[in-house]
Motif scaffolding. Structure first.
Motif, PDB file in Angstrom:
ATOM      1  N   HIS A 107       0.867  -1.304   0.113  1.00 49.04           N
ATOM      2  CA  HIS A 107       0.211  -0.031  -0.148  1.00 49.04           C
ATOM      3  C   HIS A 107       0.902   1.200  -0.058  1.00 49.04           C
ATOM      4  CE1 HIS A 107      -3.272   2.566   0.644  1.00 49.04           C
ATOM      5  NE2 HIS A 107      -2.902   3.012   1.836  1.00 49.04           N
ATOM      6  N   CYS A 108       0.908   2.002  -1.034  1.00 49.74           N
ATOM      7  CA  CYS A 108       1.664   2.859  -1.277  1.00 49.74           C
ATOM      8  C   CYS A 108       0.879   4.373  -1.562  1.00 49.74           C
ATOM      9  CB  CYS A 108       2.878   2.927  -2.589  1.00 49.74           C
ATOM     10  SG  CYS A 108       3.765   1.709  -2.356  1.00 49.74           S
ATOM     11  N   ALA A 109      -0.498   4.146  -1.695  1.00 47.09           N
ATOM     12  CA  ALA A 109      -1.250   5.303  -2.068  1.00 47.09           C
ATOM     13  C   ALA A 109      -1.385   6.206  -0.973  1.00 47.09           C
ATOM     14  CB  ALA A 109      -2.640   4.848  -2.445  1.00 47.09           C
ATOM     15  N   SER A 110      -1.087   7.669  -1.201  1.00 43.30           N
ATOM     16  CA  SER A 110      -1.436   8.617   0.000  1.00 43.30           C
ATOM     17  C   SER A 110      -1.470   9.804  -0.730  1.00 43.30           C
ATOM     18  CB  SER A 110      -0.022   8.545   0.773  1.00 43.30           C
ATOM     19  OG  SER A 110       1.083   9.132   0.076  1.00 43.30           O
ATOM     20  N   GLU A 111      -2.069  10.821   0.132  1.00 42.32           N
ATOM     21  CA  GLU A 111      -2.263  12.049  -0.461  1.00 42.32           C
ATOM     22  C   GLU A 111      -0.944  13.246   0.421  1.00 42.32           C
ATOM     23  OE1 GLU A 111      -2.957  15.289  -2.296  1.00 42.32           O
ATOM     24  OE2 GLU A 111      -4.348  13.862  -2.793  1.00 42.32           O
ATOM     25  N   THR A 112      -0.321  13.517  -0.180  1.00 45.81           N
ATOM     26  CA  THR A 112       0.855  14.283   0.522  1.00 45.81           C
ATOM     27  C   THR A 112       0.544  15.900   0.754  1.00 45.81           C
ATOM     28  OG1 THR A 112       2.211  14.341  -1.503  1.00 45.81           O
ATOM     29  CG2 THR A 112       2.326  12.516  -0.278  1.00 45.81           C
ATOM     30  N   SER A 113      -0.393  16.279   0.225  1.00 43.16           N
ATOM     31  CA  SER A 113      -0.549  17.712   0.441  1.00 43.16           C
ATOM     32  C   SER A 113      -0.643  18.199   1.909  1.00 43.16           C
ATOM     33  CB  SER A 113      -1.945  18.170  -0.182  1.00 43.16           C
ATOM     34  OG  SER A 113      -2.255  19.539  -0.004  1.00 43.16           O
ATOM     35  N   PHE A 114      -0.193  19.351   2.229  1.00 45.55           N
ATOM     36  CA  PHE A 114      -0.206  20.013   3.749  1.00 45.55           C
ATOM     37  C   PHE A 114      -1.224  21.047   3.511  1.00 45.55           C
ATOM     38  CE2 PHE A 114       3.869  17.864   4.165  1.00 45.55           C
ATOM     39  CZ  PHE A 114       3.510  17.176   5.312  1.00 45.55           C
ATOM     40  N   ALA A 115      -1.800  21.616   2.497  1.00 44.06           N
ATOM     41  CA  ALA A 115      -2.787  22.477   2.406  1.00 44.06           C
ATOM     42  C   ALA A 115      -4.151  22.353   3.062  1.00 44.06           C
ATOM     43  CB  ALA A 115      -2.765  22.947   0.980  1.00 44.06           C
ATOM     44  N   GLU A 116      -4.432  23.294   3.903  1.00 46.48           N
ATOM     45  CA  GLU A 116      -5.546  23.002   4.949  1.00 46.48           C
ATOM     46  C   GLU A 116      -6.754  23.049   3.827  1.00 46.48           C
ATOM     47  OE1 GLU A 116      -8.040  22.746   7.829  1.00 46.48           O
ATOM     48  OE2 GLU A 116      -5.959  22.894   8.089  1.00 46.48           O
ATOM     49  N   ARG A 117      -6.860  23.554   2.703  1.00 44.47           N
ATOM     50  CA  ARG A 117      -8.121  23.523   1.953  1.00 44.47           C
ATOM     51  C   ARG A 117      -8.153  21.876   1.460  1.00 44.47           C
ATOM     52  NH1 ARG A 117      -5.917  23.033  -3.266  1.00 44.47           N
ATOM     53  NH2 ARG A 117      -4.026  23.919  -3.551  1.00 44.47           N
ATOM     54  N   ARG A 118      -7.210  21.244   1.565  1.00 37.14           N
ATOM     55  CA  ARG A 118      -7.193  19.783   1.044  1.00 37.14           C
ATOM     56  C   ARG A 118      -7.285  18.686   2.122  1.00 37.14           C
ATOM     57  NH1 ARG A 118      -4.074  18.311  -4.041  1.00 37.14           N
ATOM     58  NH2 ARG A 118      -5.650  16.564  -3.573  1.00 37.14           N
ATOM     59  N   ARG A 119      -7.382  19.483   3.365  1.00 34.32           N
ATOM     60  CA  ARG A 119      -7.863  18.643   4.740  1.00 34.32           C
ATOM     61  C   ARG A 119      -8.639  17.327   4.352  1.00 34.32           C
ATOM     62  NH1 ARG A 119      -5.692  19.408   9.048  1.00 34.32           N
ATOM     63  NH2 ARG A 119      -6.664  19.372  11.328  1.00 34.32           N
ATOM     64  N   ASN A 120      -9.707  17.575   4.050  1.00 32.55           N
ATOM     65  CA  ASN A 120     -10.694  16.518   3.869  1.00 32.55           C
ATOM     66  C   ASN A 120     -10.141  15.131   2.966  1.00 32.55           C
ATOM     67  OD1 ASN A 120     -12.562  17.626   5.605  1.00 32.55           O
ATOM     68  ND2 ASN A 120     -13.541  18.467   4.024  1.00 32.55           N
ATOM     69  N   GLN A 121      -9.588  15.758   1.848  1.00 35.42           N
ATOM     70  CA  GLN A 121      -9.070  14.728   0.855  1.00 35.42           C
ATOM     71  C   GLN A 121      -7.767  14.090   1.501  1.00 35.42           C
ATOM     72  OE1 GLN A 121      -9.928  14.172  -2.383  1.00 35.42           O
ATOM     73  NE2 GLN A 121      -8.307  13.140  -3.129  1.00 35.42           N
ATOM     74  N   VAL A 122      -7.181  14.610   2.304  1.00 33.41           N
ATOM     75  CA  VAL A 122      -6.002  14.076   2.909  1.00 33.41           C
ATOM     76  C   VAL A 122      -6.332  13.036   3.827  1.00 33.41           C
ATOM     77  CG1 VAL A 122      -4.081  14.505   4.539  1.00 33.41           C
ATOM     78  CG2 VAL A 122      -4.478  15.886   2.460  1.00 33.41           C
ATOM     79  N   GLU A 123      -7.324  13.397   4.800  1.00 34.13           N
ATOM     80  CA  GLU A 123      -7.605  12.578   5.758  1.00 34.13           C
ATOM     81  C   GLU A 123      -8.585  11.347   5.098  1.00 34.13           C
ATOM     82  OE1 GLU A 123     -10.009  14.786   8.337  1.00 34.13           O
ATOM     83  OE2 GLU A 123      -8.374  15.755   9.385  1.00 34.13           O
ATOM     84  N   GLU A 124      -9.375  11.498   4.135  1.00 34.80           N
ATOM     85  CA  GLU A 124     -10.043  10.466   3.475  1.00 34.80           C
ATOM     86  C   GLU A 124      -9.186   9.387   2.817  1.00 34.80           C
ATOM     87  OE1 GLU A 124     -13.430   8.348   2.446  1.00 34.80           O
ATOM     88  OE2 GLU A 124     -13.210  10.313   3.818  1.00 34.80           O
ATOM     89  N   VAL A 125      -8.110   9.959   2.328  1.00 34.69           N
ATOM     90  CA  VAL A 125      -7.072   8.875   1.676  1.00 34.69           C
ATOM     91  C   VAL A 125      -6.314   8.324   2.539  1.00 34.69           C
ATOM     92  CG1 VAL A 125      -5.139   8.838  -0.054  1.00 34.69           C
ATOM     93  CG2 VAL A 125      -7.036  10.144  -0.886  1.00 34.69           C
TER      94      VAL A 125
END
Length: 153
Positions: A107-125
């Motif tokens: 399992h290598c999939a991840s969201e690497t953004s630290f942008a607050e506007r992408r917080r939901n996407q980061v947490e979901e992934v």
């Protein structure tokens, strides 16, 4: 059942072990997929579509970039899917097939953004996506689950 490294290597040598990779179109995952294919192993990649690019095309481009031959690519199976969706966004037939075929998951999939506007996407992934993969692993015949990350480890 957990496997030690020696058992894992023996399983890879003694049968057509199926290794499922998430994040295979990303940096780390693509290198791992290319190396496993070069080693003669069977690899399945879950790849999500992008707005103008189908999963197979995304994988083709990354395999071209790694210089993976057409002959070597015969051991690569591409499954459209998405960690953001229940059942990993797969149709029931493909999911059932993978549950029965998968010996090992990387399992290598991840969201690497630290942008607050992408917080939901980061947490979901990075949270629920991992949960979905662990649920998949528990339901499959998978004997080894490798969770890799270049961020948030």
């Amino acid at each position: 059942m957990r496997l030690c490294t020696e058992d894992l290597e023996r399983n890879r040598r003694e049968r057509d072990s199926q290794i499922l990779i998430t994040g295979g179109t990303g940096f780390l995952g693509s290198y791992i997929a290319a190396r496993l294919l070069d080693a003669g192993l069977q690899v399945t990649m879950i790849a999500r579509p992008l707005p103008n690019t189908a999963p197979a095309e995304r994988v083709r481009r990354i395999m071209d970039w790694h210089g993976i031959s057409d002959d070597t690519r015969r051991r690569l199976r591409i499954v459209p899917g998405d960690l953001l969706h229940p059942a990993l966004g797969m149709d029931a037939h493909e999911r059932c097939r993978l549950l029965g075929d998968t010996d090992e998951i990387i399992h290598c999939a991840s969201e690497t953004s630290f942008a607050e506007r992408r917080r939901n996407q980061v947490e979901e992934v990075n949270l629920r996506g991992v949960e979905r993969m662990l649920d998949f692993a528990a339901a499959s015949r998978c004997a080894a689950f490798h969770d890799l990350s270049t961020a948030f480890a």
